[in-house]
Motif scaffolding. Structure first.
Motif, PDB file in Angstrom:
ATOM      1  N   ILE A   8     -35.577 -44.037  41.356  1.00  0.00           N
ATOM      2  CA  ILE A   8     -37.035 -44.062  41.470  1.00  0.00           C
ATOM      3  C   ILE A   8     -37.402 -45.385  42.129  1.00  0.00           C
ATOM      4  O   ILE A   8     -36.907 -46.446  41.761  1.00  0.00           O
ATOM      5  N   GLN A  10     -40.929 -46.031  43.190  1.00  0.00           N
ATOM      6  CA  GLN A  10     -42.341 -46.360  43.058  1.00  0.00           C
ATOM      7  C   GLN A  10     -42.924 -45.675  41.832  1.00  0.00           C
ATOM      8  O   GLN A  10     -42.580 -44.533  41.530  1.00  0.00           O
ATOM      9  N   LEU A  11     -43.832 -46.393  41.155  1.00  0.00           N
ATOM     10  CA  LEU A  11     -44.633 -45.847  40.067  1.00  0.00           C
ATOM     11  C   LEU A  11     -46.076 -45.861  40.537  1.00  0.00           C
ATOM     12  O   LEU A  11     -46.601 -46.920  40.908  1.00  0.00           O
ATOM     13  N   TYR A  13     -50.065 -45.291  39.845  1.00  0.00           N
ATOM     14  CA  TYR A  13     -51.084 -45.273  38.805  1.00  0.00           C
ATOM     15  C   TYR A  13     -52.445 -44.937  39.398  1.00  0.00           C
ATOM     16  O   TYR A  13     -52.882 -45.595  40.349  1.00  0.00           O
ATOM     17  N   ILE A  66     -38.760 -52.049  41.983  1.00  0.00           N
ATOM     18  CA  ILE A  66     -39.786 -51.013  41.819  1.00  0.00           C
ATOM     19  C   ILE A  66     -41.100 -51.443  42.466  1.00  0.00           C
ATOM     20  O   ILE A  66     -41.582 -52.549  42.236  1.00  0.00           O
ATOM     21  N   VAL A  68     -45.105 -50.833  42.653  1.00  0.00           N
ATOM     22  CA  VAL A  68     -46.224 -50.321  41.871  1.00  0.00           C
ATOM     23  C   VAL A  68     -47.339 -49.978  42.849  1.00  0.00           C
ATOM     24  O   VAL A  68     -47.669 -50.784  43.723  1.00  0.00           O
ATOM     25  N   LEU A  92     -50.149 -43.640  34.793  1.00  0.00           N
ATOM     26  CA  LEU A  92     -49.038 -43.173  35.607  1.00  0.00           C
ATOM     27  C   LEU A  92     -49.227 -41.714  36.002  1.00  0.00           C
ATOM     28  O   LEU A  92     -49.224 -40.826  35.158  1.00  0.00           O
ATOM     29  N   HIS A  94     -47.589 -40.492  39.161  1.00  0.00           N
ATOM     30  CA  HIS A  94     -46.393 -40.001  39.850  1.00  0.00           C
ATOM     31  C   HIS A  94     -45.285 -41.047  39.856  1.00  0.00           C
ATOM     32  O   HIS A  94     -45.533 -42.237  39.692  1.00  0.00           O
ATOM     33  N   VAL A  95     -44.073 -40.525  40.035  1.00  0.00           N
ATOM     34  CA  VAL A  95     -42.921 -41.367  40.353  1.00  0.00           C
ATOM     35  C   VAL A  95     -42.476 -40.941  41.743  1.00  0.00           C
ATOM     36  O   VAL A  95     -42.522 -39.755  42.084  1.00  0.00           O
ATOM     37  N   THR A 139     -47.720 -36.278  35.098  1.00  0.00           N
ATOM     38  CA  THR A 139     -46.853 -37.040  35.988  1.00  0.00           C
ATOM     39  C   THR A 139     -46.020 -36.104  36.852  1.00  0.00           C
ATOM     40  O   THR A 139     -45.349 -35.213  36.349  1.00  0.00           O
TER      41      THR A 139
END
Length: 179
Positions: A8, A10-11, A13, A66, A68, A92, A94-95, A139
């Motif tokens: 993964i 990217q996170l 928000y 990662i 954000v 959150l 999506h990933v 998500t």
């Protein structure tokens, strides 16, 4: 490490106030600098197979490996971000997995029963797709192509975070046509 698409990267928000969210992330979490675009230039945008003109503000920063992403919808164009918000959610959404083999990875996800729900392009070789299956309520998975200017921008954002001293916490997005 995901057994589907690697790590993964990217996170994402969904937020109500992107400016306040950037402030929280850099003052409380120590994450930055933020690269902010008040209106992301999305081309070929589709939601449920139909074309729309979304107006989304986005801010990107890295915390180590990662990235954000903070997203605020500025209009009512159909999107998974809008759906998330209308369901009463924040946080959150999506990933994202990054790929340089977009067509192959998209076909692999579709073969596993994931159907595209939202897609578009940000810069040359910057396609993205969000899949319809929720990993848990709200998500979803995004597949993001990172071969062209968008990939170079992501590298630049990660490099800016390395050793960041807290100064100049919000910066403009670079011009994708120039990188």
């Amino acid at each position: 490490m995901s057994r589907f698409l690697g790590a993964i990267r990217q996170l994402g928000y969904v937020v109500d106030d992107i400016e306040a969210a950037m402030t929280h992330w850099h003052e409380v979490m120590g994450v930055g600098p933020w690269f902010y675009n008040p209106k992301v230039p999305i081309e070929d945008y589709r939601y449920d197979g139909n074309s729309y003109e979304p107006h989304n503000s986005v801010a990107l920063a890295n915390s180590g490996f990662i990235q954000v992403e903070l997203i605020q919808c500025r209009n009512d164009a159909p999107s998974m971000y809008r759906d998330f918000r209308q369901a009463g959610r924040l946080g959150l959404q999506h990933v994202a997995f990054w790929t340089q083999s977009y067509d192959e990875d998209l076909a692999r996800m579709e073969a596993q029963g994931f159907a595209p729900k939202m897609s578009g392009k940000v810069g040359e070789n910057g396609r993205f797709v969000y899949f319809d299956k929720e990993a848990h309520p709200g998500t979803v998975i995004e597949l993001s192509e990172v071969m062209g200017p968008k990939g170079r921008m992501f590298d630049m954002i990660r490099a800016a975070s390395e050793g960041w001293d807290g100064n100049d916490p919000v910066r403009p997005f670079p011009d994708l046509s120039a990188i």
